[in-house]
Design a protein around this motif. Structure first.
Motif, PDB file in Angstrom:
ATOM      1  N   VAL A  85     -15.203 -10.178 -20.891  1.00  0.00           N
ATOM      2  CA  VAL A  85     -15.960  -9.865 -22.110  1.00  0.00           C
ATOM      3  C   VAL A  85     -17.437  -9.717 -21.782  1.00  0.00           C
ATOM      4  O   VAL A  85     -18.114  -8.782 -22.243  1.00  0.00           O
ATOM      5  CB  VAL A  85     -15.746 -10.964 -23.170  1.00  0.00           C
ATOM      6  N   LEU A  86     -17.960 -10.629 -20.972  1.00  0.00           N
ATOM      7  CA  LEU A  86     -19.375 -10.576 -20.584  1.00  0.00           C
ATOM      8  C   LEU A  86     -19.683  -9.265 -19.873  1.00  0.00           C
ATOM      9  O   LEU A  86     -20.703  -8.617 -20.150  1.00  0.00           O
ATOM     10  CB  LEU A  86     -19.708 -11.763 -19.687  1.00  0.00           C
ATOM     11  N   ASP A  87     -18.809  -8.855 -18.971  1.00  0.00           N
ATOM     12  CA  ASP A  87     -19.027  -7.605 -18.236  1.00  0.00           C
ATOM     13  C   ASP A  87     -19.067  -6.397 -19.166  1.00  0.00           C
ATOM     14  O   ASP A  87     -19.947  -5.545 -19.060  1.00  0.00           O
ATOM     15  CB  ASP A  87     -17.920  -7.412 -17.190  1.00  0.00           C
ATOM     16  N   VAL A  88     -18.105  -6.324 -20.079  1.00  0.00           N
ATOM     17  CA  VAL A  88     -18.016  -5.149 -20.934  1.00  0.00           C
ATOM     18  C   VAL A  88     -19.116  -5.135 -21.992  1.00  0.00           C
ATOM     19  O   VAL A  88     -19.485  -4.069 -22.501  1.00  0.00           O
ATOM     20  CB  VAL A  88     -16.605  -5.081 -21.581  1.00  0.00           C
ATOM     21  N   LEU A  89     -19.666  -6.315 -22.294  1.00  0.00           N
ATOM     22  CA  LEU A  89     -20.724  -6.384 -23.306  1.00  0.00           C
ATOM     23  C   LEU A  89     -22.119  -6.151 -22.737  1.00  0.00           C
ATOM     24  O   LEU A  89     -23.067  -5.958 -23.494  1.00  0.00           O
ATOM     25  CB  LEU A  89     -20.696  -7.748 -24.002  1.00  0.00           C
ATOM     26  N   THR A  90     -22.237  -6.167 -21.420  1.00  0.00           N
ATOM     27  CA  THR A  90     -23.559  -5.995 -20.806  1.00  0.00           C
ATOM     28  C   THR A  90     -24.276  -4.736 -21.289  1.00  0.00           C
ATOM     29  O   THR A  90     -25.439  -4.808 -21.727  1.00  0.00           O
ATOM     30  CB  THR A  90     -23.446  -6.003 -19.265  1.00  0.00           C
ATOM     31  N   PRO A  91     -23.633  -3.563 -21.265  1.00  0.00           N
ATOM     32  CA  PRO A  91     -24.333  -2.383 -21.790  1.00  0.00           C
ATOM     33  C   PRO A  91     -24.532  -2.426 -23.308  1.00  0.00           C
ATOM     34  O   PRO A  91     -25.494  -1.849 -23.828  1.00  0.00           O
ATOM     35  CB  PRO A  91     -23.408  -1.220 -21.392  1.00  0.00           C
TER      36      PRO A  91
END
Length: 384
Positions: free
Chosen positions: A69-75
């Motif tokens: 989730v953190l990775d996909v929310l970065t942008p």
């Protein structure tokens, strides 16, 4: 602006939303999604800016899921840090009602409540620990599904057991409090004439319960000591004669076998032998599916009357939750024959899913719940 992440963790899924907190204004949702199939074959879904992203994660536990989730929310966050994480916690026991900033001591106390919510509490806590590791600088806030019901009158809060058990915490807790909190707040703002009204709210979904309120205060709930009481649910039995448990024990079933059956093999799934999903049952021609739906509807109708009595009358009936919001057939069947209570509906408005569908003295409404927004508001308050 601060970013807020809300988490609603189950045994095999994590629902999440991202809000921006403008400081004093209502938090603004900018993304929503979930992780399905936690375990051997997890999938991440993100909805943002009109786009939907689906990503296969393979094997993932709650910690790996949150990292994804953190990775996909970065942008999505655009370099903005997550300042607060809000968690839905199913059981707060007698000690926790209002939202609380979480720490290790509180987590240990919440873990002691696992026997009261075995399907939910361990996964709520697992997600909190994973979020603490993924977002070490963020404020972690717990919001309790039982909190909304903590002011029940004694007669709606107790069982007829020896008094010492009540003192030990064996009492009716009620659940789905975040949903009821949102619905009552929405009604207060959108329908001020019902602000002090006697309202029965039917939160119908894979987990189902009903509650009566007066002036935004919970008076009684169909759910009790655990999340297996009251209405039949997707896989949970709902109301059950305690003698059945004794019978099953006499037949040689272990405590774990009985628990697994009551929580995972009963309800719509157990009665139909087909599915826990109301949509599947409504589409089925099998008589067992029809009988399971019939029983579900009958139990909801019975509780409308019981809760109206507990509330001292009835001014409005509200449907919410996955089934309550989307299954017009269930709403129609629940309301059929309740004219004597002042309940009648416009068939076309009901099928179209309009917000106001009642035609009688009692207002009947369909309101989409938003538990995540209640959580985000609690986090924003801690950040202010």
């Amino acid at each position: 602006m601060a970013a807020i992440l809300t988490l609603n963790a189950g045994s095999s899924s994590i629902k999440y939303s991202v809000y921006l907190d403008g400081g004093g204004d209502e938090p603004r949702e900018i993304a929503v999604g979930q992780i399905d199939g936690i375990g051997p074959d997890a999938t991440l879904i993100l909805k943002h800016d009109g786009q939907k992203t689906v990503k296969s994660l393979g094997r993932a536990d709650h910690k790996a899921g949150l990292n994804a989730v953190l990775d996909v929310l970065t942008p999505v966050l655009g370099g903005q840090d997550v300042a607060g994480v809000g968690h839905r916690i199913v059981h707060g026991g007698t000690d926790f009602a209002e939202p609380v900033v979480l720490d290790e001591t509180i987590l240990e106390r919440l873990a002691l409540l696992t026997p009261l919510a075995p399907l939910h509490q361990p996964h709520n806590i697992a997600a909190i620990r994973a979020a603490m590791e993924a977002f070490p600088q963020a404020v972690q806030v717990g919001c309790f599904d039982t909190g909304f019901h903590r002011g029940h009158p004694f007669v709606n809060d107790t069982y007829a057991l020896p008094r010492e058990y009540y003192a030990q915490g064996v009492r009716r807790y009620g659940f789905h409090g975040l949903s009821y909190d949102y619905i009552t707040g929405y009604i207060e703002e959108a329908f001020p004439d019902l602000r002090d009204g006697r309202i029965v709210i039917a939160h119908l979904g894979n987990g189902s319960s009903m509650c009566c309120v007066k002036g935004r205060k919970s008076i009684a709930s169909t759910l009790g000591f655990s999340a297996v009481d009251g209405l039949p649910m997707g896989t949970r039995c709902g109301q059950l004669d305690p003698g059945v448990i004794l019978y099953l024990m006499e037949q040689g079933m272990s405590k774990q076998e009985i628990s697994d059956m009551l929580f995972k093999k009963c309800g719509l799934l157990g009665m139909s032998g087909i599915s826990h999903d109301m949509r599947t049952l409504l589409e089925s021609d099998a008589p067992e599916a029809a009988e399971a739906v019939d029983y579900y509807v009958a139990r909801v109708k019975r509780e409308v009357g019981a809760l109206a009595v507990a509330d001292g009358g009835l001014d409005a009936l509200v449907f919410t939750g996955g089934i309550g919001e989307n299954a017009w057939q269930i709403r129609e069947r629940v309301c059929d024959g309740l004219d004597f209570l002042g309940i009648s509906i416009d068939a076309a408005a009901n099928r179209d899913g309009e917000e106001r569908i009642g035609t009688g003295a009692v207002q009947v409404m369909v309101i989409r719940t938003d538990e995540e927004r209640v959580i985000a508001r609690a986090v924003a308050k801690e950040l202010s």
